[in-house]
Design a protein around this motif. Sequence first.
Motif, PDB file in Angstrom:
ATOM      1  N   PHE A   1       0.836  -1.206   0.000  1.00  0.00           N
ATOM      2  CA  PHE A   1       0.000   0.000   0.000  1.00  0.00           C
ATOM      3  C   PHE A   1       0.869   1.254   0.000  1.00  0.00           C
ATOM      4  O   PHE A   1       0.617   2.211  -0.750  1.00  0.00           O
ATOM      5  CB  PHE A   1      -0.915  -0.006   1.223  1.00  0.00           C
ATOM      6  CG  PHE A   1      -1.676   1.279   1.422  1.00  0.00           C
ATOM      7  CD1 PHE A   1      -2.826   1.537   0.697  1.00  0.00           C
ATOM      8  CD2 PHE A   1      -1.233   2.234   2.336  1.00  0.00           C
ATOM      9  CE1 PHE A   1      -3.525   2.728   0.877  1.00  0.00           C
ATOM     10  CE2 PHE A   1      -1.920   3.417   2.523  1.00  0.00           C
ATOM     11  CZ  PHE A   1      -3.074   3.665   1.786  1.00  0.00           C
ATOM     12  N   GLY A   2       1.900   1.255   0.861  1.00  0.00           N
ATOM     13  CA  GLY A   2       2.802   2.403   0.900  1.00  0.00           C
ATOM     14  C   GLY A   2       3.529   2.596  -0.412  1.00  0.00           C
ATOM     15  O   GLY A   2       3.748   3.740  -0.852  1.00  0.00           O
ATOM     16  N   TYR A   3       3.890   1.499  -1.062  1.00  0.00           N
ATOM     17  CA  TYR A   3       4.569   1.600  -2.357  1.00  0.00           C
ATOM     18  C   TYR A   3       3.659   2.234  -3.405  1.00  0.00           C
ATOM     19  O   TYR A   3       4.085   3.087  -4.188  1.00  0.00           O
ATOM     20  CB  TYR A   3       5.008   0.210  -2.812  1.00  0.00           C
ATOM     21  CG  TYR A   3       5.671   0.182  -4.171  1.00  0.00           C
ATOM     22  CD1 TYR A   3       6.918   0.754  -4.361  1.00  0.00           C
ATOM     23  CD2 TYR A   3       5.033  -0.416  -5.253  1.00  0.00           C
ATOM     24  CE1 TYR A   3       7.533   0.729  -5.596  1.00  0.00           C
ATOM     25  CE2 TYR A   3       5.635  -0.444  -6.501  1.00  0.00           C
ATOM     26  CZ  TYR A   3       6.876   0.125  -6.669  1.00  0.00           C
ATOM     27  OH  TYR A   3       7.477   0.106  -7.911  1.00  0.00           O
ATOM     28  N   LEU A   4       2.390   1.852  -3.406  1.00  0.00           N
ATOM     29  CA  LEU A   4       1.441   2.399  -4.382  1.00  0.00           C
ATOM     30  C   LEU A   4       1.106   3.868  -4.102  1.00  0.00           C
ATOM     31  O   LEU A   4       1.035   4.679  -5.027  1.00  0.00           O
ATOM     32  CB  LEU A   4       0.152   1.570  -4.375  1.00  0.00           C
ATOM     33  CG  LEU A   4       0.258   0.136  -4.903  1.00  0.00           C
ATOM     34  CD1 LEU A   4      -1.044  -0.611  -4.673  1.00  0.00           C
ATOM     35  CD2 LEU A   4       0.624   0.136  -6.375  1.00  0.00           C
ATOM     36  N   VAL A   5       0.919   4.191  -2.820  1.00  0.00           N
ATOM     37  CA  VAL A   5       0.453   5.536  -2.449  1.00  0.00           C
ATOM     38  C   VAL A   5       1.609   6.515  -2.283  1.00  0.00           C
ATOM     39  O   VAL A   5       1.558   7.640  -2.802  1.00  0.00           O
ATOM     40  CB  VAL A   5      -0.388   5.474  -1.153  1.00  0.00           C
ATOM     41  CG1 VAL A   5      -0.793   6.880  -0.707  1.00  0.00           C
ATOM     42  CG2 VAL A   5      -1.624   4.616  -1.366  1.00  0.00           C
ATOM     43  N   PHE A   6       2.648   6.113  -1.568  1.00  0.00           N
ATOM     44  CA  PHE A   6       3.721   7.039  -1.221  1.00  0.00           C
ATOM     45  C   PHE A   6       4.851   7.074  -2.246  1.00  0.00           C
ATOM     46  O   PHE A   6       5.642   8.014  -2.251  1.00  0.00           O
ATOM     47  CB  PHE A   6       4.297   6.691   0.158  1.00  0.00           C
ATOM     48  CG  PHE A   6       3.273   6.618   1.244  1.00  0.00           C
ATOM     49  CD1 PHE A   6       2.304   7.592   1.365  1.00  0.00           C
ATOM     50  CD2 PHE A   6       3.277   5.571   2.150  1.00  0.00           C
ATOM     51  CE1 PHE A   6       1.347   7.535   2.367  1.00  0.00           C
ATOM     52  CE2 PHE A   6       2.333   5.490   3.158  1.00  0.00           C
ATOM     53  CZ  PHE A   6       1.360   6.469   3.261  1.00  0.00           C
TER      54      PHE A   6
ATOM     55  N   SER B   1       2.324   6.831  -6.713  1.00  0.00           N
ATOM     56  CA  SER B   1       1.388   7.935  -6.941  1.00  0.00           C
ATOM     57  C   SER B   1       2.055   9.301  -6.834  1.00  0.00           C
ATOM     58  O   SER B   1       1.573  10.275  -7.411  1.00  0.00           O
ATOM     59  CB  SER B   1       0.218   7.854  -5.954  1.00  0.00           C
ATOM     60  OG  SER B   1       0.674   8.038  -4.629  1.00  0.00           O
ATOM     61  N   THR B   2       3.153   9.379  -6.087  1.00  0.00           N
ATOM     62  CA  THR B   2       3.857  10.659  -5.949  1.00  0.00           C
ATOM     63  C   THR B   2       5.003  10.808  -6.938  1.00  0.00           C
ATOM     64  O   THR B   2       5.589  11.886  -7.038  1.00  0.00           O
ATOM     65  CB  THR B   2       4.417  10.807  -4.516  1.00  0.00           C
ATOM     66  OG1 THR B   2       5.313   9.723  -4.251  1.00  0.00           O
ATOM     67  CG2 THR B   2       3.290  10.792  -3.491  1.00  0.00           C
TER      68      THR B   2
ATOM     69  N   ALA C   1       8.604   7.788   3.235  1.00  0.00           N
ATOM     70  CA  ALA C   1       7.596   6.806   2.846  1.00  0.00           C
ATOM     71  C   ALA C   1       7.631   5.608   3.796  1.00  0.00           C
ATOM     72  O   ALA C   1       6.582   5.068   4.187  1.00  0.00           O
ATOM     73  CB  ALA C   1       7.832   6.350   1.413  1.00  0.00           C
TER      74      ALA C   1
ATOM     75  N   ALA D   1       4.621   4.305   6.314  1.00  0.00           N
ATOM     76  CA  ALA D   1       4.155   2.913   6.339  1.00  0.00           C
ATOM     77  C   ALA D   1       4.213   2.345   7.757  1.00  0.00           C
ATOM     78  O   ALA D   1       3.273   1.681   8.206  1.00  0.00           O
ATOM     79  CB  ALA D   1       4.997   2.069   5.384  1.00  0.00           C
TER      80      ALA D   1
ATOM     81  N   THR E   1       9.213   0.583   0.541  1.00  0.00           N
ATOM     82  CA  THR E   1       9.073   2.025   0.762  1.00  0.00           C
ATOM     83  C   THR E   1      10.405   2.727   1.035  1.00  0.00           C
ATOM     84  O   THR E   1      10.732   3.709   0.377  1.00  0.00           O
ATOM     85  CB  THR E   1       8.112   2.287   1.936  1.00  0.00           C
ATOM     86  OG1 THR E   1       8.541   1.516   3.073  1.00  0.00           O
ATOM     87  CG2 THR E   1       6.692   1.907   1.569  1.00  0.00           C
TER      88      THR E   1
END
Length: 299
Positions: A122-127, A130-131, A139, A143, A215
Motif C-alpha cells: 500500500f505504501g509503495y502504491l500511495v507514497f 502515486s507521488t 515513505a 508505512a 518504501t
Amino acid sequence: MDTNKIQQQLGRARKTDKVVTGLLYGIGGFFLALLIVMAGYIIIKGLLDLDPKFLSFSRNGIGNQFFNTIYLVVLSLLISVPIGIGAGIYLAEYAGDNKLTAAIRVSIESLSSLPSIVVGLFGYLVFILSTGMQWNLLAGALAVSILSLPSITTTTEDAIRNLPKSYKQGSMALGASHWKAITSVLLPACFPRIITGIILAAGRGFGEAAALLYTAGQSTVINWHNWNLTSATCPLNPIRSGETLALHIWVLRTEGSLHANSTQIANVSAAVLVLMTLIFSLSARVVTRRITRKNLGEE
C-alpha cells in the motif's frame, strides 16, 4: 450455612487462588525465560562475531543502517504519536456510541491485524508510485506509522476510559474546560500507559522489514560532511533511500553471497538491534517512572 461449610469453601477458594496464581506466574516466567534465552543467544552470537570494522560508517559497516533505523523510528513516532493520541482522546471523550464510532473501532482492529507486507505494498502504491518519488525514509516512516497507529490509539483510549470519573469531574468542578481537564489532568494521569503504546509502536518500527522493503529501499548513500537537507546524500534528508538494520539483516541472509562476512555482519546487526530496542524500552520506562513520581509529588 454453618461455620464448617464456610471454612471449607474458604479453604477451597484459597487453594484455587494459589493454583491459579502459580499457573499465571509459571506462564509469565516461561515467556520471560524465553525472552532472556532468545535475546541472550542473539547478543552472544553477535559479540562472538564482532569486529570493530563492522560498527563503522563505511560501506562494510552497519553505522549508516543504525542511524537510518533510529531516524526512521523518530520520523514514524512524530507522525503516529500525535494522530494516535488524538484519535484515542476522541474515542474516549468525544465520540458517542453510534455507527460511525463502531466503524472506526472496527477499522482500527482490522488495521492492527494487517500483515506488514500488505501495508508495504500500500505504501509503495500511495507514497512512491502515486507521488512519482523513489524509495525514501519518509515513505517508510509513513508505512510504519500505519502499523503503529492502532496500538497507540487503543492504549490511549483504554487508559483514559479506565481513569476514575472523579478526575475529570473534579477538575471541571474547579472551573476547567473539558479540553483543559483532558490535557492537564487526564493525560498526565494515564501517561505511563500511553508510553507503553508508544514503546510498542517504536519496537514495531525497530524490527520492521517487510513494509520498508517497498518504501524505504535497500540502499544507503550518506555523506556525513554534507548537511544540505535538499541533497540526496544528507543524513537528515527524509527524502532519500535508507536501509534499516532489520532490512539489512534480511538482505544479508537472502543475498549473503554478494557480501563478504555476511553471516558475521548479520549476527552483529541482530545483536545491535536487540540491544537498541532493550535500551530504548528501559530508558522510556525510567523516564515514565520519574514523570509519574513528579506528578505524584514524590520528587
